[in-house]
Scaffold this motif. Structure first.
Motif, PDB file in Angstrom:
ATOM      1  N   CYS A  76      44.353  39.342 104.473  1.00 10.84           N
ATOM      2  CA  CYS A  76      43.613  39.237 105.744  1.00 10.84           C
ATOM      3  C   CYS A  76      42.114  39.449 105.557  1.00 10.84           C
ATOM      4  O   CYS A  76      41.408  39.813 106.528  1.00 10.84           O
ATOM      5  N   ASP A  99      38.511  40.220 112.462  1.00 12.78           N
ATOM      6  CA  ASP A  99      39.535  41.113 113.024  1.00 12.78           C
ATOM      7  C   ASP A  99      38.837  42.339 113.586  1.00 12.78           C
ATOM      8  O   ASP A  99      37.737  42.697 113.114  1.00 12.78           O
ATOM      9  N   HIS A 116      41.638  44.415 107.424  1.00  8.30           N
ATOM     10  CA  HIS A 116      42.908  44.659 106.747  1.00  8.30           C
ATOM     11  C   HIS A 116      42.938  43.842 105.470  1.00  8.30           C
ATOM     12  O   HIS A 116      42.363  42.751 105.404  1.00  8.30           O
ATOM     13  N   ILE A 120      51.110  41.961 110.587  1.00  7.85           N
ATOM     14  CA  ILE A 120      50.097  41.090 111.219  1.00  7.85           C
ATOM     15  C   ILE A 120      50.277  41.121 112.739  1.00  7.85           C
ATOM     16  O   ILE A 120      49.303  41.199 113.492  1.00  7.85           O
ATOM     17  N   SER A 126      46.422  40.856 113.871  1.00 10.20           N
ATOM     18  CA  SER A 126      45.363  40.306 113.014  1.00 10.20           C
ATOM     19  C   SER A 126      45.119  38.821 113.340  1.00 10.20           C
ATOM     20  O   SER A 126      46.026  37.987 113.203  1.00 10.20           O
ATOM     21  N   ILE A 166      43.061  36.944 111.643  1.00  5.00           N
ATOM     22  CA  ILE A 166      42.949  36.223 110.371  1.00  5.00           C
ATOM     23  C   ILE A 166      44.348  35.902 109.821  1.00  5.00           C
ATOM     24  O   ILE A 166      44.617  34.782 109.372  1.00  5.00           O
ATOM     25  N   GLY A 167      45.238  36.875 109.892  1.00  3.22           N
ATOM     26  CA  GLY A 167      46.610  36.662 109.415  1.00  3.22           C
ATOM     27  C   GLY A 167      47.263  35.498 110.158  1.00  3.22           C
ATOM     28  O   GLY A 167      47.916  34.637 109.552  1.00  3.22           O
ATOM     29  N   LYS A 215      45.748  32.131 109.190  1.00  2.00           N
ATOM     30  CA  LYS A 215      46.231  31.669 107.879  1.00  2.00           C
ATOM     31  C   LYS A 215      47.655  31.111 107.980  1.00  2.00           C
ATOM     32  O   LYS A 215      47.990  30.140 107.296  1.00  2.00           O
TER      33      LYS A 215
END
Lengths: 587, 126
Positions: free
Chosen positions: A315, A329, A333, A341, A346, A348-349, A352
């Motif tokens: 992340c 975030d 993390h 996540i 999150s 970003i998680g 992705k």
């Protein structure tokens, strides 16, 4: 007999015969040739079509509580041709109907046969008025029975119930969508009147009975509705947001147990209500859902095998540079699995995971969860929301949509989307009408409808476990916890879209959508607060909406007599309640 | 001359033929009776029709009064009204303690301390 005498007799006979022939011919002409014409004229003069009004069906909650009833009222009218003592009559009428005597006299003076004096006059007033008229031997004023719709709970559930217009047609809510069942069909009877205008029952002709409207039993539980409304009322009063929405759904059947929005209106007085307050925002408002939308990408990525329960996603320590922009975030993390996540929410998680899935596949899951389509609730004005196809996305959309941006959904869609996780993977059609009940006792039950299987049960259970973690220590919604129960849910905090374009600074739509008990959910509940007047540091779904959910869920558990399954723990007071308590103490 | 063709002697013969007269009188009485019966029946029909009209009106009034009362009962027993009455202290709500609740299926207790919570009103138990 002389010839002249005989002649006179013959002439007299011929004249008599001619006379009788003429009279007979005229009679034949009147009775045979002109039969239809004179019958019509006679019928027009004496016969009239008496309407037998159908009673509008009642609206009931799931337990039979009456939510909309009919109140008999009268339309008082005068037939000036029957009035003998206009002065005395106008004085009496003005006194009972609360009108000016001069006004009544003026109306009567026009000499019409149907002069409406007042509408919606209560039954008891009419009875008293008629008794005095009879006592004083006055005539010429009559009444026609009518009815008005009354909503005994006033503004409670107003958006769902709707109201009627002056023609007694439903113009909003259930009153509108169920109009064909509720309205019934007026009957009629052809009959004749005597010279005093009274019906001559003996001469009743063709008759058709009225078909009374059917009763509509809703899926709403007024106990839960009252809890929901009390809590959002308090929020609307204390936090002064633009709007507040709350919906409670049975995830297994899709039945709406409670639904409320603020501001609201009283369906008993639709004329004096601001049109803005009449909107059922749960189905006609579009919002960016924020992080509550993360369940979609997590479920999709798991189901497509792009990640599994043990997959670790980096992340980026809270800053992910993609397509020329940095996605952040709230807390940085490193590597996290899907469970974490969701628990840590999150961005970003999730971005992705969406990148792993690809735009087309992610879009397909968004649509499978019911976003971007009308769910078909029996309420008017439901909108589909706005989900652009991947062909219209820019480069950033695939990283923004997983966290609930670049997409517009209705509060109902979010609730039904969470129900998919709660019930093991099926998208249920939202159901607000439980049954349609005829006056003769016949009941047409509406069956729960599965729209589609969105994800398999295993994936739903995995997401559900992660969502249980959201309310545990370390999650974003610890204030959503309820003593004795395992609560699962997801917070959402989305910056408000400005009318001028872009995002409005300092304005947020915060939400929490959760269910309880997490192991065997009895209800899914969404609380959404739009632009609460509170400092930005506190304006988060976990701080504003989650505590409201907790209070609603705790009281609902009592109402539903749910059996606690978890040990009692000491719950911390949420910061916003503590803030108001402190303010209260200093006053 | 044939005696039958001789003119009748008014002093020895009766010009009124009784049998015919009786027949005509009976017929007239019968027609009269039928006419009177028709008038009577027609009148009865009007009387009954008037009674039907009045009874229908009474039924309608009773139904309408019933509907007014049903609406009033519904309004008085509605949640906002009851809430108002509670706040005005016209009625009081007494919490039911946990030991007064009879259950068809005994509730499962919590794992840790075996204490019933949610449906158990701890405040009123104190």
């Amino acid at each position: 007999m002389r010839k002249a005498e005989k002649m006179r007799i013959v002439i007299a006979c011929i004249a008599g015969a001619l006379l009788f022939t003429i009279v007979s011919a005229r009679l034949v002409h009147l009775h045979v040739s002109k039969h239809a014409e004179y019958s019509r004229i006679a019928a027009e003069k004496n016969t009239f079509r008496q309407v037998i009004p159908a009673k509008r069906g009642l609206i009931l909650d799931r337990n039979g509580d009456k939510l909309a009833v009919n109140l008999p009222v009268h339309t008082v009218f005068a037939d000036a041709s029957h009035i003998k003592d206009a002065e005395a009559l106008s004085e009496l009428i003005a006194r009972y109907l609360g009108l000016k005597q001069s006004e009544v006299s003026q109306k009567i003076g026009t000499g019409g046969k149907y002069l409406v004096l007042k509408r919606k006059v209560p039954d008891e007033t009419v009875l008293k008025m008629q008794a005095e008229m009879s006592k004083r031997n006055l005539r010429g004023v009559y009444t026609k029975i009518d009815s008005i719709r009354a909503y005994p709970n006033n503004s409670m559930l107003g958006h769902v119930l709707g109201y009627l217009n002056h023609e007694r047609k439903g113009v909003q809510g259930i009153e509108r969508t169920m109009e064909k069942h509720l309205a019934g069909e007026d009957g009629f009877r052809y009959t004749e009147r005597d010279r005093r205008g009274r019906e001559i029952v003996l001469y009743r002709g063709q008759e058709q009975e009225a078909k009374h409207g059917k009763n509509i039993r809703l899926t709403i539980d007024m106990g839960l509705q009252a809890i929901l409304e009390e809590e959002i009322d308090a929020t609307y009063r204390d936090l002064k947001p633009h709007t507040v929405n709350a919906i409670m759904v049975d995830p297994k059947t899709g039945e709406i147990l409670a639904m409320a929005s603020r501001p609201c209106f009283d369906p008993n007085k639709p004329g004096s209500s601001d049109p803005e307050t009449m909107k059922n925002r749960s189905i006609i408002d579009m919002v960016e859902p924020g992080s509550t939308f993360k369940i979609v990408v997590a479920a999709g990525a798991l189901n497509e095998g792009k990640v599994d329960e043990k997959s670790s996603i980096f992340c980026e320590n809270g800053r992910f540079f993609y397509a020329g922009r940095t996605l952040k975030d709230l807390h940085g993390h490193g590597h996290m699995n899907v469970h974490d996540i969701l628990v840590k929410s999150s961005n970003i998680g999730c971005a992705k995971m969406a990148l792993m899935m690809g735009g087309e596949k992610f879009h397909e899951y968004v649509r499978r969860f019911g976003f971007g389509e009308r769910l078909g609730i029996d309420l008017p004005g439901e909108i589909p929301g706005l989900v652009h196809p991947p062909s219209r996305w820019d480069k950033l959309t695939i990283t923004r949509m997983p966290m609930g941006h670049s997409v517009a959904v209705t509060p109902l869609q979010i609730t039904m989307g969470m129900s998919v996780i709660a019930n093991g993977g099926d998208l249920m059609a939202p159901q607000i009408v439980k049954s349609v009940e005829s006056q003769d006792g016949a009941v047409e039950r509406q069956q729960p409808k599965v729209v589609r299987e969105v994800i398999p049960e295993k994936t739903a259970h995995f997401i559900s476990n992660a969502l249980s973690g959201v309310t545990q220590t370390g999650g974003t919604a610890t204030f959503a916890r309820v003593n004795g129960f395992n609560v699962a849910g997801k917070t959402g905090t989305a910056q408000k879209v400005s009318e001028k374009g872009g995002y409005a600074p300092g304005k947020y739509v915060v939400s929490f959508v959760g269910y309880m008990p997490a192991e065997d959910p009895r209800f899914v509940c969404l609380v959404m607060v739009d632009d609460a007047q509170i400092s930005s540091g506190l304006n988060y779904g976990g701080l504003v909406a989650a505590p409201i959910f907790s209070r609603i869920a705790e009281r609902s558990a009592r109402h539903l007599d749910l059996v606690p399954t978890q040990p009692a723990i000491a719950l911390q007071p949420d910061p916003i309640t503590a803030l108001f308590d402190a303010e209260e103490a200093t006053r | 001359m044939n005696p039958a063709l001789q003119p009748a002697n008014p002093q020895t013969s009766n010009p009124i033929q009784a049998a015919n007269l009786v027949k005509f009188v009976a017929l007239a009485i019968l027609l009269g009776a039928i006419g009177l019966a028709y008038v009577f029946v027609k009148n009865q029909q009007f009387v009954l029709a008037e009674q039907i009209r009045k009874t229908e009106r009474q039924i309608r009034d009773v139904q309408s009064r019933n509907e007014v009362l049903v609406a009033k009962v519904t309004e008085l027993s509605s949640r906002p009204m009851l809430q108002k009455r509670v706040s005005e202290k016209f009625i009081a709500v007494v919490a039911i303690t946990g030991d007064k609740i009879a259950r068809l299926t005994p509730p499962a207790t919590a794992v840790a301390d075996g204490v019933m919570r949610t449906a158990f009103n701890s405040e009123s138990a104190q």
